[in-house]
Design an enzyme around this catalytic site. Structure first.
Site, PDB file in Angstrom:
ATOM      1  N   TRP A   1      -6.036  74.723  72.308  1.00 38.84           N
ATOM      2  CA  TRP A   1      -6.191  73.041  71.543  1.00 38.84           C
ATOM      3  C   TRP A   1      -4.784  72.329  71.326  1.00 38.84           C
ATOM      4  O   TRP A   1      -3.793  72.381  71.145  1.00 38.84           O
ATOM      5  CB  TRP A   1      -6.196  73.616  70.355  1.00 38.84           C
ATOM      6  CG  TRP A   1      -7.489  74.319  69.938  1.00 38.84           C
ATOM      7  CD1 TRP A   1      -8.306  75.258  70.770  1.00 38.84           C
ATOM      8  CD2 TRP A   1      -8.648  74.005  69.458  1.00 38.84           C
ATOM      9  NE1 TRP A   1      -9.498  76.269  70.346  1.00 38.84           N
ATOM     10  CE2 TRP A   1      -9.796  75.014  69.320  1.00 38.84           C
ATOM     11  CE3 TRP A   1      -8.631  72.845  68.096  1.00 38.84           C
ATOM     12  CZ2 TRP A   1     -10.864  74.580  68.968  1.00 38.84           C
ATOM     13  CZ3 TRP A   1     -10.000  73.629  67.599  1.00 38.84           C
ATOM     14  CH2 TRP A   1     -10.967  73.959  68.221  1.00 38.84           C
TER      15      TRP A   1
ATOM     16  N   SER B   1      -5.498  79.957  70.174  1.00 41.76           N
ATOM     17  CA  SER B   1      -4.663  80.570  70.396  1.00 41.76           C
ATOM     18  C   SER B   1      -4.829  82.071  69.974  1.00 41.76           C
ATOM     19  O   SER B   1      -4.138  83.591  70.801  1.00 41.76           O
ATOM     20  CB  SER B   1      -3.348  80.534  68.952  1.00 41.76           C
ATOM     21  OG  SER B   1      -3.408  79.049  69.245  1.00 41.76           O
TER      22      SER B   1
ATOM     23  N   VAL C   1      -1.234  75.718  69.565  1.00 41.22           N
ATOM     24  CA  VAL C   1      -0.727  75.671  68.433  1.00 41.22           C
ATOM     25  C   VAL C   1      -1.551  75.707  66.953  1.00 41.22           C
ATOM     26  O   VAL C   1      -3.304  75.546  67.029  1.00 41.22           O
ATOM     27  CB  VAL C   1      -0.658  73.695  68.613  1.00 41.22           C
ATOM     28  CG1 VAL C   1       0.136  72.881  67.196  1.00 41.22           C
ATOM     29  CG2 VAL C   1       0.504  73.852  69.919  1.00 41.22           C
ATOM     30  N   ILE C   2      -1.470  75.904  66.506  1.00 41.11           N
ATOM     31  CA  ILE C   2      -2.663  75.934  65.226  1.00 41.11           C
ATOM     32  C   ILE C   2      -2.044  75.310  63.890  1.00 41.11           C
ATOM     33  O   ILE C   2      -0.831  75.412  62.913  1.00 41.11           O
ATOM     34  CB  ILE C   2      -2.642  77.666  64.841  1.00 41.11           C
ATOM     35  CG1 ILE C   2      -3.255  78.606  65.652  1.00 41.11           C
ATOM     36  CG2 ILE C   2      -4.140  78.012  63.763  1.00 41.11           C
ATOM     37  CD1 ILE C   2      -3.015  80.083  65.695  1.00 41.11           C
ATOM     38  N   ILE C   3      -3.085  74.191  63.472  1.00 41.57           N
ATOM     39  CA  ILE C   3      -2.861  73.387  62.277  1.00 41.57           C
ATOM     40  C   ILE C   3      -4.100  73.635  61.474  1.00 41.57           C
ATOM     41  O   ILE C   3      -5.385  73.670  61.315  1.00 41.57           O
ATOM     42  CB  ILE C   3      -3.393  72.176  62.971  1.00 41.57           C
ATOM     43  CG1 ILE C   3      -2.579  71.367  64.141  1.00 41.57           C
ATOM     44  CG2 ILE C   3      -2.820  70.633  62.039  1.00 41.57           C
ATOM     45  CD1 ILE C   3      -1.295  70.950  64.398  1.00 41.57           C
TER      46      ILE C   3
ATOM     47  N   HIS D   1      -9.768  79.910  58.035  1.00 38.18           N
ATOM     48  CA  HIS D   1      -9.357  80.133  59.479  1.00 38.18           C
ATOM     49  C   HIS D   1      -8.515  79.951  59.637  1.00 38.18           C
ATOM     50  O   HIS D   1      -7.940  81.048  61.050  1.00 38.18           O
ATOM     51  CB  HIS D   1     -10.177  79.139  59.875  1.00 38.18           C
ATOM     52  CG  HIS D   1     -11.002  79.428  61.288  1.00 38.18           C
ATOM     53  ND1 HIS D   1     -10.459  78.966  62.474  1.00 38.18           N
ATOM     54  CD2 HIS D   1     -11.828  80.400  61.681  1.00 38.18           C
ATOM     55  CE1 HIS D   1     -10.673  78.403  63.555  1.00 38.18           C
ATOM     56  NE2 HIS D   1     -11.796  80.343  62.731  1.00 38.18           N
TER      57      HIS D   1
ATOM     58  N   ARG E   1       8.372  69.644  66.998  1.00 35.31           N
ATOM     59  CA  ARG E   1       8.279  70.729  67.586  1.00 35.31           C
ATOM     60  C   ARG E   1       7.867  70.836  68.833  1.00 35.31           C
ATOM     61  O   ARG E   1       8.534  71.817  69.888  1.00 35.31           O
ATOM     62  CB  ARG E   1       7.727  72.233  67.164  1.00 35.31           C
ATOM     63  CG  ARG E   1       8.345  71.229  65.383  1.00 35.31           C
ATOM     64  CD  ARG E   1       8.104  72.653  64.139  1.00 35.31           C
ATOM     65  NE  ARG E   1       8.547  72.660  63.357  1.00 35.31           N
ATOM     66  CZ  ARG E   1       8.715  71.752  62.134  1.00 35.31           C
ATOM     67  NH1 ARG E   1       8.144  70.512  62.640  1.00 35.31           N
ATOM     68  NH2 ARG E   1       9.165  71.271  61.252  1.00 35.31           N
TER      69      ARG E   1
HETATM   70  C1  DLZ Z   1     -10.995  77.527  66.273  1.00 30.18           C
HETATM   71  C2  DLZ Z   1     -10.187  76.848  66.578  1.00 30.18           C
HETATM   72  C3  DLZ Z   1      -9.575  76.060  65.322  1.00 30.18           C
HETATM   73  C4  DLZ Z   1     -10.527  75.856  63.549  1.00 30.18           C
HETATM   74  N1  DLZ Z   1      -8.269  75.796  65.735  1.00 30.18           N
HETATM   75  C5  DLZ Z   1      -7.739  75.779  66.408  1.00 30.18           C
HETATM   76  C6  DLZ Z   1      -5.725  75.667  66.427  1.00 30.18           C
HETATM   77  O1  DLZ Z   1      -5.456  74.504  65.693  1.00 30.18           O
HETATM   78  N2  DLZ Z   1      -5.576  76.288  67.884  1.00 30.18           N
HETATM   79  C7  DLZ Z   1      -6.176  77.261  68.403  1.00 30.18           C
HETATM   80  O2  DLZ Z   1      -4.810  77.261  69.121  1.00 30.18           O
HETATM   81  N3  DLZ Z   1      -7.242  77.239  68.136  1.00 30.18           N
HETATM   82  C8  DLZ Z   1      -8.388  76.944  67.151  1.00 30.18           C
HETATM   83  N4  DLZ Z   1      -9.196  77.400  66.897  1.00 30.18           N
HETATM   84  C9  DLZ Z   1      -9.613  78.100  68.460  1.00 30.18           C
HETATM   85  C10 DLZ Z   1      -9.829  79.420  68.202  1.00 30.18           C
HETATM   86  O3  DLZ Z   1      -8.246  80.171  68.549  1.00 30.18           O
HETATM   87  C11 DLZ Z   1     -10.393  80.658  69.618  1.00 30.18           C
HETATM   88  O4  DLZ Z   1     -10.357  79.992  70.553  1.00 30.18           O
HETATM   89  C12 DLZ Z   1     -11.353  80.303  69.286  1.00 30.18           C
HETATM   90  O5  DLZ Z   1     -12.368  80.573  67.507  1.00 30.18           O
HETATM   91  C13 DLZ Z   1     -13.295  81.217  69.908  1.00 30.18           C
HETATM   92  O6  DLZ Z   1     -12.495  82.776  69.931  1.00 30.18           O
END
Ligand code: DLZ
Length: 158
Positions: A25, A56, A80-82, A88, A127
């Protein structure tokens, strides 16, 4: 956490085998994190292989497989998780963070924590080790995992 006070990393880790597991992502940020990890490995003389996972949330399982394979002295997790408008973000962030910590403790293989948890994409880009970023978290996580592996090597040789 600001990044101020980070250690200097001028050690040699020639030939050490490192697995980098990277989520997919947020492509631009991920490209920067992976490039930073490769730069750091190159500077230390480490040998790197990279695998991609979807998100992630998938990092801990694949990091666990790499760490328990016996083929790598260090593993680096990049993602990276936003933050969005729902809870969620908290669920994925804490599952990934807790899972990665557990893998390191269970397998005794250091896991570099290159998982950015950010409010927006601008924070993540800052970052990502790109030319106009202030910090380089992919490199930092790689240096941390490899230098920890060297400490473990020392301790295990006593
Ligand atoms: C579903 C999801 C969302 C909304 N946002 C992110 C994100 O910002 N970064 C990331 O690495 N993964 C995201 N995912 C996907 C989840 O990590 C995962 O791949 C799904 O829920 C499927 O298991």
């Amino acid at each position: 956490m600001s990044g101020v006070g980070a250690p200097t990393n001028d050690f040699d880790a020639s030939g050490i085998q490192v697995a980098v597991i990277a989520a997919s992502w947020h492509e631009q940020v991920m490209d920067g994190l992976i490039a930073g990890a490769l730069r750091a490995a190159d500077q230390m003389g480490a040998v790197v292989q990279v695998w991609r996972v979807p998100g992630s949330f998938e990092l801990p399982l694949v990091v666990q497989e790499a760490a328990s394979s016996g083929k790598f002295e260090a593993v680096v997790a990049l993602g990276v998780i936003i933050r969005g408008g729902t809870p969620h973000f908290e669920y994925v962030s804490s599952a990934a963070t807790d899972g990665l910590n557990r893998v390191a403790l269970d397998t005794k293989v250091p896991v570099g924590f290159g998982l950015l948890t950010c409010d927006d994409e601008a924070q993540a880009l800052d970052r990502a080790g790109l030319s106009d970023s202030r910090e380089d978290k992919g490199a930092e996580a790689t240096f941390a995992a490899v230098s920890t592996a060297l400490v473990l090597r020392d301790l295990r040789s006593l």
